[in-house]
Design a protein around this motif. Structure first.
Motif, short mmCIF file in Angstrom:
data_model
loop_
_atom_site.label_atom_id
_atom_site.label_comp_id
_atom_site.label_asym_id
_atom_site.label_seq_id
_atom_site.Cartn_x
_atom_site.Cartn_y
_atom_site.Cartn_z
N LEU A 1 0.44 -1.26 0.56
CA LEU A 1 -0.14 -0.22 0.14
C LEU A 1 0.44 1.17 0.48
N ASP A 2 0.48 1.96 -0.72
CA ASP A 2 0.81 3.38 -0.04
C ASP A 2 0.01 4.42 0.88
N TYR A 3 0.87 4.88 2.19
CA TYR A 3 0.23 5.06 3.29
C TYR A 3 -0.10 6.99 2.98
N TYR A 4 -0.80 7.25 3.81
CA TYR A 4 -0.98 8.97 3.73
C TYR A 4 -1.66 9.23 5.14
N ILE A 5 -0.84 10.51 6.06
CA ILE A 5 -1.31 10.40 7.37
C ILE A 5 -1.67 11.83 7.14
N LEU A 6 -2.98 12.10 7.22
CA LEU A 6 -3.28 14.06 7.56
C LEU A 6 -3.57 14.43 8.90
N SER A 7 -2.88 14.83 9.04
CA SER A 7 -2.41 16.02 11.09
C SER A 7 -1.88 17.39 10.49
N PHE A 8 -2.61 17.59 11.39
CA PHE A 8 -2.40 19.06 12.08
C PHE A 8 -0.85 19.55 12.25
N GLU A 9 -0.61 18.24 12.86
CA GLU A 9 0.51 18.58 13.83
C GLU A 9 1.95 17.85 13.28
N TYR A 10 2.71 17.79 13.70
CA TYR A 10 4.29 16.96 13.73
C TYR A 10 5.43 17.66 14.35
N LEU A 11 5.53 16.66 15.45
CA LEU A 11 6.72 17.54 16.31
C LEU A 11 8.27 16.33 15.33
N PRO A 12 9.03 16.68 15.10
CA PRO A 12 9.96 15.82 14.49
C PRO A 12 11.29 16.65 15.58
N GLY A 13 11.00 18.25 16.22
CA GLY A 13 12.07 18.16 16.32
C GLY A 13 13.24 18.58 15.53
N LYS A 14 14.66 19.26 16.27
CA LYS A 14 15.67 19.50 14.93
C LYS A 14 16.11 18.84 14.36
N LEU A 15 15.45 18.94 13.08
CA LEU A 15 16.05 17.95 12.18
C LEU A 15 17.52 17.69 11.88
N ILE A 16 18.37 18.43 11.65
CA ILE A 16 19.90 18.38 12.21
C ILE A 16 20.19 17.21 13.38
N ASP A 17 19.18 17.03 13.82
CA ASP A 17 19.79 16.25 15.18
C ASP A 17 19.38 15.09 15.07
N ARG A 18 17.87 15.40 14.98
CA ARG A 18 17.29 13.68 14.62
C ARG A 18 18.09 13.04 13.20
N ASN A 19 18.38 14.30 12.36
CA ASN A 19 19.22 13.10 10.70
C ASN A 19 20.33 12.34 11.74
N ILE A 20 21.49 13.14 12.27
CA ILE A 20 23.07 12.69 12.98
C ILE A 20 23.11 11.90 13.70
N HIS A 21 21.16 11.36 14.24
CA HIS A 21 21.72 10.70 15.33
C HIS A 21 20.95 9.31 13.69
N ARG A 22 19.98 9.92 13.27
CA ARG A 22 19.50 7.86 12.73
C ARG A 22 21.15 7.82 11.89
N LEU A 23 21.30 8.97 11.25
CA LEU A 23 22.48 8.40 9.50
C LEU A 23 23.70 7.42 10.49
N LYS A 24 24.02 8.01 12.12
CA LYS A 24 24.76 8.08 12.86
C LYS A 24 26.48 8.47 12.86
N ILE A 25 26.79 9.56 12.11
CA ILE A 25 27.51 10.31 12.19
C ILE A 25 28.19 11.47 12.28
N LYS A 26 27.90 11.51 14.38
CA LYS A 26 27.71 12.00 15.56
C LYS A 26 29.07 12.70 15.92
N ASP A 27 30.07 11.32 15.80
CA ASP A 27 31.32 11.48 16.23
C ASP A 27 31.78 11.89 14.62
N GLU A 28 31.97 11.52 13.36
CA GLU A 28 32.26 11.92 12.70
C GLU A 28 32.14 13.30 12.46
#
Length: 759
Positions: free
Chosen positions: A58-85
């Motif tokens: 399926l293709d999934y869709y979310i309809l919401s007036f709100e999202y709280l992703p936080g700081k995207l740079i911090d979020r992406n660094i932790h998921r890419l696991k490249i903070k130390d570098e």
């Protein structure tokens, strides 16, 4: 992800050349931040392209007036696991990691549980390699910026997109909508949402409303400058702010315009994507799943049906049945002010076609069942639209769902939370300690290993040291930002939430005031030193919520003036709550406090977030407490759900009588009413009168004594490290069962998506 500091430095320098014509030696910190983001987007983009090519499922869709992703740079660094570098690369370049991250403003797209739940779902779909798009409004100012000035809240606009966003790109397509007699253009911007291991990327699509013509040349030429910009002002106002005061006609009209613009833009985009992928809208009900989060996207269901009927020649019966397969509604807000009704004439004004379709749906429903109604007394019930046109109307609390046994089409879901965002990325000491004991993350399988470590003395002591360390960090932040001195040996009790009567911050304050006056009249009273932390914003037009903040700050001032008592009781208020503040507050919390009444407590995601930060929980007997059969070690107080319902039905509670019959309530209230203004700079009679005027509708007087007594038990248990930490461990094993796997799997199973209506 394979990378090294040399590659990072090389790519940053390359972007500095092309964008700023600078060497690293001459670059400013904001320029380095910009180039670091571009390097990361370069990496993310490759995975994003691969993820979009997936054609199965399926293709999934979310309809919401709100999202709280936080700081995207911090979020992406932790998921890419490249903070130390990155830290090493920036250090070699002569820049501080924290200063670079400070260049980014947090994405201001939400304020509470709806945002937490919506962000968690799009992230979890990425973890399952499910292709998904989450739709949002591109709020330029987001929510209000809160400042505390002279003991009260002052609001400012917070233009988080002032410098644009490094994590979005503008799409080339657009949609033209008719709203209140004007032509609106929908412009889309996409942001990446990475899976926990960064191997898959989903899309957060933000809609911006633009005028087709920014200026009317004829009016401008005549010198009527205000009229010349009329379209521009009205149309662009749709995505200026997250929530506006809708207590007036104009305010409510603007809210409805927001909701119509958002809902119709999302549905048209979903149809466009369906046709692009499959060639037609045929079998759309088998190809997509839409999660509609809370009341705001309601018109999406109507527009979905309208397009099928008016533009693709489906029968109304077939279109409604398709809607009942495609949409799943999730109700986050259940208080009266979270249930929207709009006048027929207002809806007709915003768009006559959408109102005409609502009339047609109403006729269809009443032919099947004359009790089925989405229009009553000239008003359209958005809640009933979701109940009659969705596959399921889901609550997040089993107790709430069970209590609606006479309602149609309802159920409940156990929603999880983003463990990386609210725990792993903000509580590095905890993660380091867990890894020492063989627990490599806060994922479901890793958490289960904790069961073997209960009662392990070394493990318990290590966790206790982590909490003390985090409280030391809190003390440092508080000293720098609020000038408050926090004792890291004190118990830290945290209540963070939108300021609202239903959250009962007033009850919390009365319990603290009682403790203060008992100490004042009995200096030998033994108690555990406690720091009470508050944070949360009051909506601009919400009188009692703003008064609550004044009450908190006045109580704080009175306690701080007493040299003896302030060593045992401390209140700290952190202004302008956001995801980054939530992270360090929960990491330092010994206990998280949820005071919402059982019959109003649908979900409080910070209960789960606090548990994954190794905090104990003080809560009323509602919400998600009883969603699972598995035992937890929460400190619970207050009446059961059924007792509250009985009390309300029989109208058996009299606040005024209760005040005179309860020594604890009368003692606390009378002391506050009689307190000298120079000592307690607030007129408490404003809140007292409000409570009596509405017969204490949130049962603050009723629960005060039991809250005080429960906290006495908590203070005693806090001194027993083994019991305290083992309670935390039992709770985290309990919370580990709150995942989104079942939500996603049920959506994928077509057999569970058949129309079960008997209408």
């Amino acid at each position: 992800m394979k990378t090294n500091k040399e590659l990072i430095i090389k790519r940053i320098q390359s972007f500095l050349y092309s964008l700023y014509a600078k060497n690293i030696e001459n670059a400013r910190v904001n320029e380095v931040y910009d180039c670091l983001c571009r390097y990361m987007m370069e990496v993310i983009g490759k995975t994003w392209v691969k993820s979009k090519k997936i054609q199965k499922d399926l293709d999934y869709y979310i309809l919401s007036f709100e999202y709280l992703p936080g700081k995207l740079i911090d979020r992406n660094i932790h998921r890419l696991k490249i903070k130390d570098e990155i830290v090493k690369a920036l250090d070699e370049m002569g820049f501080d990691f924290d200063e670079v991250l400070a260049c980014e403003k947090e994405a201001d797209l939400g304020i509470g549980d709806i945002g937490i739940g919506s962000s968690a779902l799009i992230n979890e779909l990425a973890n399952h390699n499910k292709r998904a798009v989450a739709y949002a409004l591109r709020y330029e100012n987001g929510n209000l910026k809160q400042k505390i000035v002279d003991g009260r809240q002052v609001e400012y606009s917070d233009f988080w997109l002032e410098q644009g966003s490094n994590w979005e790109h503008k799409k080339s397509f657009s949609y033209i909508l008719d709203i209140d007699g004007r032509k609106n253009k929908t412009i889309a911007y996409d942001m990446p949402i990475l899976s926990d291991d960064a191997s898959f990327v989903n899309t957060l699509r933000l809609f911006k409303s633009e005028a087709i013509d920014a200026i009317n040349i004829e009016d401008f030429s005549r010198g009527d400058f205000l009229k010349a910009y009329d379209d521009y002002v009205n149309i662009n106002s749709i995505n200026k702010f997250l929530y506006i005061d809708d207590s007036t006609y104009e305010g409510k009209l603007l809210r409805l315009k927001q909701e119509y613009f958002y809902s119709v833009s999302a549905i048209r985009d979903i149809f466009r994507r369906q046709i692009k992928k499959h060639g037609s809208v045929e079998n759309i009900e088998k190809n997509i799943k839409i999660f509609s989060h809370d009341i705001h996207p309601t018109l999406a269901l109507v527009e979905f049906i309208r397009l099928l009927v008016k533009e693709y020649d489906y029968s109304l019966d077939k279109a409604i049945n398709m809607s009942r397969i495609v949409f799943d509604h999730v109700a986050f807000s259940i208080t009266d002010d979270g249930v929207e009704n709009y006048d027929v004439e207002m809806l007709r004004r915003v768009n006559p076609e959408i109102m005409e379709m609502i009339f047609e749906i109403q006729k269809y429903l009443q032919i099947k069942d004359n009790e089925a109604s989405i229009i009553k007394d000239g008003s359209v019930s958005f809640r009933n639209i979701n109940k009659y046109l969705s596959n399921k109307y889901n609550y997040l609390s089993k107790i709430i769902s069970d209590s609606r046994k006479n309602d149609i089409n309802h159920s409940y879901l156990n929603y999880g939370t983003d463990r990386i965002l609210y725990s792993e990325s903000g509580n590095t000491d905890l993660l380091y300690t867990l890894k020492e004991y063989g627990i490599n993350s806060l994922s479901y399988e890793e958490i289960k290993k904790i069961n073997k470590l209960k009662n392990n003395e070394d493990f318990i002591r290590s966790l206790d040291k982590v909490k003390y360390s985090n409280k030391g960090k809190l003390a440092k932040i508080a000293k720098e930002s609020t000038s408050d001195l926090i004792n890291p040996y004190s118990m830290v009790d945290v209540q963070i939430s939108l300021m609202h009567e239903s959250k009962r911050q007033i009850l919390n304050c009365l319990a603290i005031a009682y403790k203060y006056y008992m100490l004042k009249y009995n200096s030998n009273l033994r108690l555990t030193p406690t720091t009470y932390v508050f944070s949360g914003k009051a909506n601009e037009g919400y009188f009692i919520a703003k008064e609550t903040i004044k009450f908190i700050l006045a109580l704080k001032k009175m306690i701080d003036k007493d040299k003896f008592i302030r060593e045992k009781i401390k209140i700290v208020f952190f202004e302008d709550l956001d995801v980054e503040k939530v992270k360090f507050l929960l990491a330092s919390a010994d206990i998280y406090t949820n005071l919402t009444l059982a019959n109003l407590d649908n979900q409080n995601f910070h209960i789960l977030n606090a548990i994954f930060n190794m905090s104990n929980i003080l809560t009323s007997k509602g919400g998600i407490v009883d969603n699972l059969k598995q035992k937890n070690s929460f400190y619970q107080f207050g009446p059961e759900f059924k007792d509250l319902e009985k009390m309300n039905k029989e109208n058996s509670y009299n606040a005024n009588e209760f005040y005179y019959n309860s020594e604890v309530v009368k003692f606390t209230i009378d002391n506050l009413l009689n307190e000298d203004y120079s000592n307690f700079p607030y007129n408490f009679k404003l809140i007292y009168d409000q409570l009596l005027m509405y017969n204490d509708s949130f049962k603050i007087f009723y629960d005060l004594e039991e809250l005080i007594n429960t906290r006495k038990i908590i203070e005693k248990d806090y001194l027993n490290v083994n019991k305290w930490v083992n309670n935390e461990l039992e709770n985290i094993l309990w919370a580990n069962n709150f995942r989104l796997d079942d939500v996603i799997n049920k959506a994928y199973d077509f057999n569970t998506r058949k129309n079960k209506f008997n209408l």
